[in-house]
Design an enzyme around this catalytic site. Structure first.
Site, mmCIF file in Angstrom:
data_model
loop_
_atom_site.group_PDB
_atom_site.id
_atom_site.type_symbol
_atom_site.label_atom_id
_atom_site.label_comp_id
_atom_site.label_asym_id
_atom_site.label_seq_id
_atom_site.Cartn_x
_atom_site.Cartn_y
_atom_site.Cartn_z
ATOM 1 N N ASP A 73 -1.923 -0.283 5.978
ATOM 2 C CA ASP A 73 -2.198 0.362 7.268
ATOM 3 C C ASP A 73 -3.683 0.564 7.549
ATOM 4 O OD1 ASP A 73 -2.347 2.402 5.175
ATOM 5 O OD2 ASP A 73 -2.743 3.762 6.842
ATOM 6 N N ASP A 129 0.868 -1.179 0.000
ATOM 7 C CA ASP A 129 0.000 0.000 0.000
ATOM 8 C C ASP A 129 0.911 1.238 0.000
ATOM 9 O OD1 ASP A 129 -2.291 1.713 0.625
ATOM 10 O OD2 ASP A 129 -1.473 1.772 2.662
ATOM 11 N N ASP A 144 -0.193 5.162 0.930
ATOM 12 C CA ASP A 144 -0.421 6.139 2.014
ATOM 13 C C ASP A 144 -0.467 5.443 3.374
ATOM 14 O OD1 ASP A 144 -1.317 8.891 0.653
ATOM 15 O OD2 ASP A 144 -2.049 7.218 -0.548
#
Ligand SMILES: [Mg+2]
Length: 243
Positions: free
Chosen positions: A194, A15, A17
């Protein structure tokens, strides 16, 4: 605890961000560590090309942040994909119902609320409220109400963002699609993310004999955890080996 991985047998799904870069108040404000593109290139070489970026952002956005690095990538939660570095991006056709969401949002005036940012990504529409956390309930209700009559749309909530997108793809799609590509096929998927939206990708990796790493706090299916993007960089640096 730093998870060790076999570079010849692993496919890495990263991922962006909150995983490779710290979150910023507005998506365009993220700061990319100057050494990150080169680190990703080393990692890609070490893992025989089996490194894929998986993001809610458009792939063009990732490219602009990470240039000259390019890789297999899936953007907009699996709605667009690139099967090889520098190859063209393939995207699904936008459902007409998104126009209803567009006009509904515009009529609601939510985009005028201080701290609220409406981001039209063409295939999805995201409403960010990192600078207006008290708007959470209002935004969720509004988007669910607008999307409810449209069976081909779904609402996805992330960190301080709610997004309307075509139904049926998620970050799991990215894992499924990449694992049939040459260079990825037969490898063990490892998903690193996240946010809540990463959980689908993590589950897909776990179901295929792989594993997952959760960045930061919060519940997760991931068996492994790292604290921050800085920890991710240190871990990836070690996995990439010496330059
Ligand atoms: Mg993220």
């Amino acid at each position: 605890m730093l998870l060790d991985l076999e570079p010849d047998e692993t496919a890495l799904f990263l991922d962006f961000d909150g995983t490779l870069v710290d979150l910023a108040p507005r998506p365009e404000d993220v700061v990319v560590a100057p050494r990150l593109p080169a680190l990703l290139s080393r990692l890609q070489t070490r893992f025989g090309g089996a490194v894929s970026l998986v993001s809610g952002r458009p792939i063009a956005d990732l490219d602009s942040f990470l240039t000259p690095f390019s890789s297999v990538a899936h953007g907009l939660h699996g709605l667009e994909g690139r099967d090889a570095p520098y190859a063209p991006v393939i995207r699904v056709k936008p459902p007409a119902a998104l126009d209803w969401i567009r006009s509904g949002l515009s009529e609601s005036g939510i985009g005028e609320t201080p701290g609220v940012l409406v981001e039209d990504k063409g295939l999805t529409i995201a409403v960010h409220y990192r600078n207006a956390p008290d708007q959470h309930d209002a935004i969720c209700t509004l988007l669910h109400d607008l999307a409810a009559p449209h069976a081909d749309l779904s609402v996805l909530a992330g960190k301080m963002v709610v997004e309307v997108k075509p139904f049926g793809t998620s970050k799991a799609t990215a894992v499924e699609r990449a694992l049939v590509l040459p260079g990825f096929k037969g490898r063990r998927p490892v998903f690193v993310g996240d946010d809540i939206t990463d959980e689908d990708g993590m589950k897909a990796a776990l179901e295929r004999g792989g594993t997952a790493v959760k960045i930061g706090e919060g519940p997760s299916v991931a068996p492994h955890r790292l604290g921050s993007p800085a920890d991710v960089h240190a871990w990836l640096d070690r996995l990439a080996g010496s330059a």
